[in-house]
Scaffold this active site. Sequence first.
Site, mmCIF file in Angstrom:
data_model
loop_
_atom_site.group_PDB
_atom_site.id
_atom_site.type_symbol
_atom_site.label_atom_id
_atom_site.label_comp_id
_atom_site.label_asym_id
_atom_site.label_seq_id
_atom_site.Cartn_x
_atom_site.Cartn_y
_atom_site.Cartn_z
ATOM 1 N N ASP A 12 0.630 -1.117 0.036
ATOM 2 C CA ASP A 12 -0.111 -0.213 0.176
ATOM 3 C C ASP A 12 0.557 1.197 0.038
ATOM 4 O OD1 ASP A 12 -1.857 -1.716 0.153
ATOM 5 O OD2 ASP A 12 -2.806 -1.351 2.246
ATOM 6 N N ASP A 131 -13.724 -5.391 -2.589
ATOM 7 C CA ASP A 131 -13.728 -4.675 -1.560
ATOM 8 C C ASP A 131 -15.278 -5.886 -1.008
ATOM 9 O OD1 ASP A 131 -11.130 -4.083 -1.864
ATOM 10 O OD2 ASP A 131 -11.987 -1.955 -0.956
#
Length: 256
Positions: A12, A131
């Site tokens: 990330d 997600d």
Amino acid sequence: MSLAVRVIPCLDVDAGRVVKGVHFENLKDAGDPVELAAEYYRQRADEITFLDVTASSSHRNTMIDVVSRTAEQVFIPMTVGGGVRTPEDVDSLLRCGADKVGVNTAAINDPSLISRVADRFGNQVLVLSVDARREKGEQHTQSGFEVTTMGGRKSTGIDAIWWVKRAEQLGAGEILLNSMDADGTKEGFDLEMIRAVRKEVKIPIIASGGAGKVEDFPPAIEAGADAVLAASVFHYGILTIADVKAELKKHGYTVR
């Protein structure tokens, strides 16, 4: 399963730095995504995934710089996602060294983005990032798995199983299936969700969210995933890529 199972570390990146703490003693700067990607390349990762979590689009050039510098020293497939909204965004990432590009919210807002990217660059370039979480309380979706955005904070009311089927029809080449319930728990992947998606799509599934120990990985493949993705277990040095591959091999899976 004849194809080798892929083991993929996920980085990330926020404004050019890796977030979600990283502990590698041999790295001069564990917050530098290029150094970290090179470390995983040395560890024989099969692919690298970069997720640009920067909220503002002003850092887009920072991400392009990260990808360009990584491509000079990391020679395995690289997927870049986060903030990709147009075929032009995809083009600029591919030009600087990405092999695949992940789309998420922009595709939910405009599903035609999937077909436009697939038509222009090929299905193999497009990874649909989903997600998903289990619905709690009153259920609005048929499957009980709902697509979320904003890192799981925003409900969409969209059935995750319906969405992956639709995305495959539109031209997605791969599904990055991230369980928002399992994410960060280190209690294992959401196997039921993987099975539910596997029943409906033929394209590869990358399982994400929940890896905490080496034993968590083989069940994800058994449930139907083609690849496994993790972040903190690798970043914190809890597991190495080799640990995961050895465990998969022990269970009869082919690894590179």
